[in-house]
Design a protein around this motif. Structure first.
Motif, PDB file in Angstrom:
ATOM      1  N   VAL A  46      42.137  44.636  40.235  1.00 33.25           N
ATOM      2  CA  VAL A  46      41.317  44.536  41.454  1.00 33.25           C
ATOM      3  C   VAL A  46      40.259  45.634  41.476  1.00 33.25           C
ATOM      4  CG1 VAL A  46      41.337  44.629  43.967  1.00 33.25           C
ATOM      5  CG2 VAL A  46      43.162  43.425  42.755  1.00 33.25           C
ATOM      6  N   LYS A  47      40.659  46.864  41.137  1.00 30.53           N
ATOM      7  CA  LYS A  47      39.689  47.961  41.110  1.00 30.53           C
ATOM      8  C   LYS A  47      38.698  47.786  39.962  1.00 30.53           C
ATOM      9  CE  LYS A  47      42.486  51.431  43.469  1.00 30.53           C
ATOM     10  NZ  LYS A  47      43.154  52.745  43.394  1.00 30.53           N
ATOM     11  N   LEU A  48      39.168  47.200  38.846  1.00 30.07           N
ATOM     12  CA  LEU A  48      38.239  46.895  37.757  1.00 30.07           C
ATOM     13  C   LEU A  48      37.166  45.912  38.223  1.00 30.07           C
ATOM     14  CD1 LEU A  48      40.498  46.523  34.587  1.00 30.07           C
ATOM     15  CD2 LEU A  48      38.691  48.215  34.973  1.00 30.07           C
ATOM     16  N   MET A  52      28.846  39.099  38.579  1.00 27.02           N
ATOM     17  CA  MET A  52      29.434  38.184  39.558  1.00 27.02           C
ATOM     18  C   MET A  52      30.752  37.679  38.967  1.00 27.02           C
ATOM     19  SD  MET A  52      27.380  38.279  42.058  1.00 27.02           S
ATOM     20  CE  MET A  52      28.038  36.912  43.021  1.00 27.02           C
ATOM     21  N   ILE A  53      31.820  38.295  39.364  1.00 29.79           N
ATOM     22  CA  ILE A  53      33.116  37.995  38.785  1.00 29.79           C
ATOM     23  C   ILE A  53      34.187  38.160  39.844  1.00 29.79           C
ATOM     24  CG2 ILE A  53      33.564  40.368  38.014  1.00 29.79           C
ATOM     25  CD1 ILE A  53      34.731  39.160  35.424  1.00 29.79           C
ATOM     26  N   ASN A  54      35.214  37.342  39.796  1.00 32.56           N
ATOM     27  CA  ASN A  54      36.294  37.465  40.781  1.00 32.56           C
ATOM     28  C   ASN A  54      37.526  38.094  40.133  1.00 32.56           C
ATOM     29  OD1 ASN A  54      37.757  35.390  39.427  1.00 32.56           O
ATOM     30  ND2 ASN A  54      36.683  33.829  40.613  1.00 32.56           N
ATOM     31  N   LYS A  55      38.479  38.421  40.972  1.00 35.58           N
ATOM     32  CA  LYS A  55      39.650  39.159  40.481  1.00 35.58           C
ATOM     33  C   LYS A  55      40.533  38.316  39.563  1.00 35.58           C
ATOM     34  CE  LYS A  55      42.421  38.275  44.663  1.00 35.58           C
ATOM     35  NZ  LYS A  55      43.115  38.933  45.782  1.00 35.58           N
ATOM     36  N   SER A  66      41.670  40.748  31.257  1.00 37.09           N
ATOM     37  CA  SER A  66      42.426  41.977  30.988  1.00 37.09           C
ATOM     38  C   SER A  66      43.728  41.653  30.261  1.00 37.09           C
ATOM     39  CB  SER A  66      42.725  42.720  32.291  1.00 37.09           C
ATOM     40  OG  SER A  66      41.524  43.116  32.926  1.00 37.09           O
ATOM     41  N   LYS A  67      44.367  40.557  30.673  1.00 42.82           N
ATOM     42  CA  LYS A  67      45.615  40.160  30.038  1.00 42.82           C
ATOM     43  C   LYS A  67      45.387  39.742  28.598  1.00 42.82           C
ATOM     44  CE  LYS A  67      49.692  37.282  30.865  1.00 42.82           C
ATOM     45  NZ  LYS A  67      50.315  36.270  31.766  1.00 42.82           N
ATOM     46  N   VAL A  84      44.861  44.935  28.059  1.00 40.71           N
ATOM     47  CA  VAL A  84      44.577  46.172  28.795  1.00 40.71           C
ATOM     48  C   VAL A  84      45.034  46.064  30.248  1.00 40.71           C
ATOM     49  CG1 VAL A  84      42.635  46.789  27.321  1.00 40.71           C
ATOM     50  CG2 VAL A  84      42.235  45.401  29.376  1.00 40.71           C
ATOM     51  N   LEU A  85      45.828  45.058  30.545  1.00 40.36           N
ATOM     52  CA  LEU A  85      46.295  44.875  31.910  1.00 40.36           C
ATOM     53  C   LEU A  85      47.303  45.963  32.255  1.00 40.36           C
ATOM     54  CD1 LEU A  85      46.116  42.961  34.382  1.00 40.36           C
ATOM     55  CD2 LEU A  85      48.125  41.794  33.470  1.00 40.36           C
ATOM     56  N   LYS A  86      47.061  46.647  33.350  1.00 42.47           N
ATOM     57  CA  LYS A  86      47.967  47.708  33.774  1.00 42.47           C
ATOM     58  C   LYS A  86      49.303  47.102  34.210  1.00 42.47           C
ATOM     59  CE  LYS A  86      48.292  51.613  36.986  1.00 42.47           C
ATOM     60  NZ  LYS A  86      47.655  52.328  38.108  1.00 42.47           N
ATOM     61  N   PRO A  87      50.430  47.652  33.737  1.00 47.96           N
ATOM     62  CA  PRO A  87      51.737  47.101  34.123  1.00 47.96           C
ATOM     63  C   PRO A  87      51.898  47.063  35.638  1.00 47.96           C
ATOM     64  CG  PRO A  87      51.974  48.725  32.374  1.00 47.96           C
ATOM     65  CD  PRO A  87      50.555  48.813  32.850  1.00 47.96           C
TER      66      PRO A  87
END
Length: 234
Positions: free
Chosen positions: A6-8, A19-22, A29-30, A34-37
């Motif tokens: 979300v912060k990314l 223009m990108i959504n969460k 990221s997945k 690099v997706l944060k656990p």
């Protein structure tokens, strides 16, 4: 950087005008690894309010509570945790220490269950009744009760009368020992309280249990079966 997806997304929009959504940030990221656990949500244990009970034998209802003592020589407090069997008034487990965490409450409970030989197959576990202290509402204690097959009920706030037996015992402890001495060290405080616990269980008689000590009454019950006594309503 340690940001979640979300912060990314916020940073990508703010600094790169993307223009990108969460959901897309999460998927990318997945895929990139690099997706944060995600934090594991702790299971919530529902609060069970204490209800009226009729106690007809040992190991049906144990009450638990904490009490503080003061060490004058070291200018600090210490903790006394006690479990009492409502039926025979025996202190089935206790802990004395400068700290008392949830793990100490669990350890003392398990020790009491072993002493009462309740880990034998087919033995019913006691209901544990306590107040809403942090040790008793902790996940550590909730998980232990679930693992041990124990029902844990908590009294409503400001209703110490629903924990009357352990409250009465701690008043005795206060009047007989804690307020009658000034402890110089933790070792002296521990020895004094430990000696009192053993005297209470083995020697102190109670009119409600036929003027026997808790240990003697428990032994007589196991030997002869139920006495002619009035049921205990709690």
């Amino acid at each position: 950087m340690g940001y979640g997806y979300v912060k990314l997304m916020v940073q990508l929009k703010r600094h790169h005008q993307l223009m990108i959504n969460k959901k897309k940030v999460y998927r990318l990221s997945k895929e990139m690894g690099v997706l944060k656990p995600q934090r594991q949500l702790q299971r919530k244990y529902p609060r069970k309010l204490a209800r009226n009970r009729t106690v007809m034998g040992p190991n049906q209802l144990w009450e638990a509570d904490l009490k503080y003592g003061y060490i004058h020589g070291e200018d600090r407090f210490f903790y006394i945790l006690s479990y009492i069997d409502v039926f025979d008034r025996q202190i089935v487990g206790y802990y004395i220490g400068l700290r008392c965490d949830a793990k100490d409450v669990v350890m003392t409970l398990e020790s009491a269950l072993w002493k009462r030989k309740l880990f034998t197959d087919g033995q019913a576990m006691p209901v544990i009744r306590s107040d809403n202290g942090p040790q008793f509402i902790s996940h550590t204690f909730g998980q232990a009760c679930e693992r041990l097959g124990i029902e844990h009920e908590r009294i409503p706030p400001k209703t110490p009368n629903m924990n009357a037996h352990i409250e009465a015992f701690h008043r005795l402890l206060e009047d007989d020992r804690l307020s009658a001495a000034e402890f110089e060290t933790h070792a002296v405080a521990y020895e004094t309280v430990d000696t009192y616990m053993r005297w209470y269980n083995h020697e102190r008689i109670h009119s409600s249990i036929h003027y026997l000590s808790p240990i003697d009454f428990h032994r007589e019950y196991l030997k002869r079966g139920p006495f002619p006594f009035k049921p205990i309503f709690v």
